[in-house]
Write a protein that holds these residues in place. Structure first.
Motif, short mmCIF file in Angstrom:
data_model
loop_
_atom_site.label_atom_id
_atom_site.label_comp_id
_atom_site.label_asym_id
_atom_site.label_seq_id
_atom_site.Cartn_x
_atom_site.Cartn_y
_atom_site.Cartn_z
N UNK A 92 10.15 -5.87 -14.13
CA UNK A 92 10.44 -7.30 -14.25
C UNK A 92 10.18 -8.02 -12.92
N UNK A 93 10.60 -7.39 -11.83
CA UNK A 93 10.37 -8.03 -10.52
C UNK A 93 8.87 -8.06 -10.19
N UNK A 94 8.16 -6.99 -10.52
CA UNK A 94 6.72 -6.98 -10.26
C UNK A 94 6.01 -8.03 -11.11
N UNK A 95 6.51 -8.25 -12.31
CA UNK A 95 5.91 -9.29 -13.16
C UNK A 95 6.17 -10.68 -12.57
N UNK A 96 7.36 -10.86 -12.00
CA UNK A 96 7.65 -12.15 -11.35
C UNK A 96 6.69 -12.41 -10.20
N UNK A 97 6.28 -11.32 -9.54
CA UNK A 97 5.33 -11.45 -8.41
C UNK A 97 3.88 -11.46 -8.88
N UNK A 98 3.68 -11.46 -10.19
CA UNK A 98 2.34 -11.47 -10.80
C UNK A 98 1.54 -10.22 -10.43
N UNK A 99 2.24 -9.11 -10.24
CA UNK A 99 1.56 -7.85 -9.96
C UNK A 99 1.44 -7.00 -11.22
N UNK B 205 -9.05 -22.56 -12.11
CA UNK B 205 -8.26 -21.62 -11.30
C UNK B 205 -6.80 -22.05 -11.17
N UNK B 206 -6.57 -23.33 -11.02
CA UNK B 206 -5.19 -23.80 -10.84
C UNK B 206 -4.32 -23.45 -12.03
N UNK B 207 -4.91 -23.27 -13.24
CA UNK B 207 -4.15 -23.07 -14.47
C UNK B 207 -4.13 -21.62 -14.95
N UNK B 208 -4.73 -20.71 -14.20
CA UNK B 208 -4.87 -19.35 -14.72
C UNK B 208 -3.54 -18.71 -15.12
N UNK B 209 -2.53 -18.92 -14.30
CA UNK B 209 -1.27 -18.24 -14.58
C UNK B 209 -0.35 -19.04 -15.48
N UNK B 210 -0.82 -20.22 -15.97
CA UNK B 210 -0.03 -20.92 -16.99
C UNK B 210 0.10 -20.04 -18.24
N UNK B 211 -0.99 -19.35 -18.57
CA UNK B 211 -1.01 -18.41 -19.69
C UNK B 211 -2.08 -17.37 -19.36
N UNK B 212 -1.70 -16.36 -18.62
CA UNK B 212 -2.69 -15.43 -18.09
C UNK B 212 -3.35 -14.62 -19.20
N UNK B 213 -2.68 -14.41 -20.30
CA UNK B 213 -3.30 -13.66 -21.40
C UNK B 213 -4.43 -14.48 -21.99
N UNK B 214 -4.22 -15.79 -22.21
CA UNK B 214 -5.31 -16.65 -22.71
C UNK B 214 -6.42 -16.75 -21.67
N UNK B 215 -6.04 -16.92 -20.41
CA UNK B 215 -7.04 -17.05 -19.36
C UNK B 215 -7.99 -15.87 -19.38
#
Lengths: 148, 76
Positions: free
Chosen positions: A45-52, A138-148
């Motif tokens: 969960x913590x690694x996901x928060x860090x986007x790792x 690029x600015x929006x990639x992590x809004x929905x990384x699965x769709x990106x």
């Protein structure tokens, strides 16, 4: 678990993914590190928060450990005798890059479904007509990384 | 983030999905981008590229402009 231990968990995930092409369960990582599955889930969960890592909604199944995919996809990468799944076109190349720079990428044209098979060795030639397209800026990639 | 066999296939896909054309790269550019972006990925403590580093990586692959700028509000 402290932050350093979280990074041990992350590397254990990558070791397992690289060796088997399958994302490990929390229990498998826990057994390798002498931790509990609950500790590993918390680290996930913590690694996901860090986007790792990117997790499935159950909070413990690994969907992405970039550039690797924990679930089957249309983007396949063969390095040596192992076939990996990549979340996207970019990550397909990324798998080859992190595993030494030699491999075969198999995917398709999203419009025509024509197959792509590309051997990468000492980079990629500049003469191909194939293209990569990113629909999300690029600015929006992590809004929905699965769709990106 | 998908592959297409030509620029024309990208245009056709964007039309059929009512999606604006986004960022396009050759496979050579994508390779340079992926290799740079994933450098250090297997380090113990990897650092995701910050905005300035990301812009530099994109520029190194010949990709510039607001689409590739992680701080651009051009598409808000």
């Amino acid at each position: 678990m402290n932050a350093d231990r979280d990074l041990d968990v992350r590397l254990a995930v990558y070791r397992r993914l690289i060796a088997t092409a399958a994302a490990p369960t929390a229990g498998e990582v826990a057994a390798e590190l002498g931790a509990t599955a609950a500790d590993v889930r918390e680290a996930y969960a913590r690694l996901a928060q860090r986007r790792l890592l990117v997790l499935m909604p159950d909070g413990e199944t690994i969907r992405m450990a970039p550039p690797f995919s924990g679930v089957p996809t249309q983007h396949r990468v063969i390095v040596g005798a192992t076939e990996y799944a990549a979340p996207c076109a970019w990550d397909a190349f990324g798998i080859v890059a992190v595993l030494g720079g030699r491999g075969v990428v198999r995917s398709r044209c999203e419009q025509s479904h024509a197959p792509l098979e590309l051997r990468i060795e000492d980079g990629v030639g500049a003469d191909s007509q194939w293209r990569y397209h990113a629909a999300v800026p690029a600015r929006r990639w992590w809004d929905d990384i699965v769709y990106t | 983030m998908l592959f297409f066999r030509s620029e024309e296939m990208i245009e056709a896909w964007c039309r059929s999905h009512a999606v604006a054309r986004g960022g396009v790269a050759t496979l050579d550019q994508l390779w340079r981008l992926s290799a740079a972006w994933n450098a250090g990925r297997l380090d113990h403590d990897p650092r995701r590229p910050g905005p300035a580093q990301a812009r530099a990586i994109f520029a190194g692959a010949g990709l510039a402009g607001p689409f590739w700028d992680p701080e651009s509000d051009a598409f808000d």
